[in-house]
Design a protein around this motif. Structure first.
Motif, PDB file in Angstrom:
ATOM      1  N   UNK A  66       0.599  -1.670   0.142  1.00  0.00           N
ATOM      2  CA  UNK A  66      -0.371   0.063   0.274  1.00  0.00           C
ATOM      3  C   UNK A  66       0.624   1.164   0.160  1.00  0.00           C
ATOM      4  N   UNK A  67       2.376   1.305   0.654  1.00  0.00           N
ATOM      5  CA  UNK A  67       2.632   2.202   0.728  1.00  0.00           C
ATOM      6  C   UNK A  67       4.588   2.095  -0.495  1.00  0.00           C
ATOM      7  N   UNK A  68       4.119   1.534  -1.257  1.00  0.00           N
ATOM      8  CA  UNK A  68       4.798   1.416  -2.081  1.00  0.00           C
ATOM      9  C   UNK A  68       6.348   1.221  -1.996  1.00  0.00           C
ATOM     10  N   UNK A  69       6.257   0.529  -1.059  1.00  0.00           N
ATOM     11  CA  UNK A  69       7.905  -0.143  -0.574  1.00  0.00           C
ATOM     12  C   UNK A  69       7.916  -1.569  -0.952  1.00  0.00           C
ATOM     13  N   UNK A  70       9.213  -1.952  -0.630  1.00  0.00           N
ATOM     14  CA  UNK A  70       9.707  -3.800  -1.372  1.00  0.00           C
ATOM     15  C   UNK A  70       9.843  -4.333   0.196  1.00  0.00           C
ATOM     16  N   UNK A  71       9.931  -5.835   0.584  1.00  0.00           N
ATOM     17  CA  UNK A  71       9.697  -6.476   1.486  1.00  0.00           C
ATOM     18  C   UNK A  71      11.629  -5.917   1.095  1.00  0.00           C
ATOM     19  N   UNK A  72      12.499  -6.187   0.409  1.00  0.00           N
ATOM     20  CA  UNK A  72      13.576  -6.129   0.618  1.00  0.00           C
ATOM     21  C   UNK A  72      14.245  -4.592   1.162  1.00  0.00           C
ATOM     22  N   UNK A  73      13.733  -3.618   0.900  1.00  0.00           N
ATOM     23  CA  UNK A  73      13.774  -2.550   1.679  1.00  0.00           C
ATOM     24  C   UNK A  73      13.606  -2.253   2.776  1.00  0.00           C
ATOM     25  N   UNK A  74      12.640  -2.622   3.490  1.00  0.00           N
ATOM     26  CA  UNK A  74      12.049  -3.217   4.412  1.00  0.00           C
ATOM     27  C   UNK A  74      12.776  -3.744   5.698  1.00  0.00           C
ATOM     28  N   UNK A  75      13.027  -4.290   4.588  1.00  0.00           N
ATOM     29  CA  UNK A  75      14.208  -5.694   5.685  1.00  0.00           C
ATOM     30  C   UNK A  75      15.697  -5.308   6.289  1.00  0.00           C
ATOM     31  N   UNK A  76      16.318  -4.220   5.421  1.00  0.00           N
ATOM     32  CA  UNK A  76      17.744  -3.781   4.819  1.00  0.00           C
ATOM     33  C   UNK A  76      16.989  -2.647   5.651  1.00  0.00           C
TER      34      UNK A  76
END
Length: 86
Positions: A66-76
């Protein structure tokens, strides 16, 4: 069933996730983002404020989408700094 207390590292990771989601939300309301992700505004509020430091994977995935974030970005961005776990 008794829940094992969270470690300080787990709490800190949850706080980082909350800050990241809050920043990504920008001027959008909690209700707007929560509805877009299919979660309650209260769930998003708890995650953003750190009161729910270990949200379910699919909740995080829906919010990221919904926020246009990738899961990789969140993890990083939510992982501890290198060497912090040592």
């Amino acid at each position: 069933m008794v829940r094992t207390p969270l470690t300080p590292e787990e709490r800190e990771r949850g706080e980082r996730l909350g800050r990241l989601l809050r920043e990504a939300r920008g001027p959008r309301s909690m209700a707007e983002v929560a509805a877009s992700a299919g979660v309650s505004a209260e769930t998003l509020r708890k995650i953003e404020t750190g009161r729910a430091p270990t949200p379910a994977f699919f909740t995080v995935a829906a919010l990221a989408d919904a926020l246009g974030l990738s899961m990789d970005e969140l993890v990083g961005r939510c992982a501890p700094a290198v060497g912090a776990a040592a």
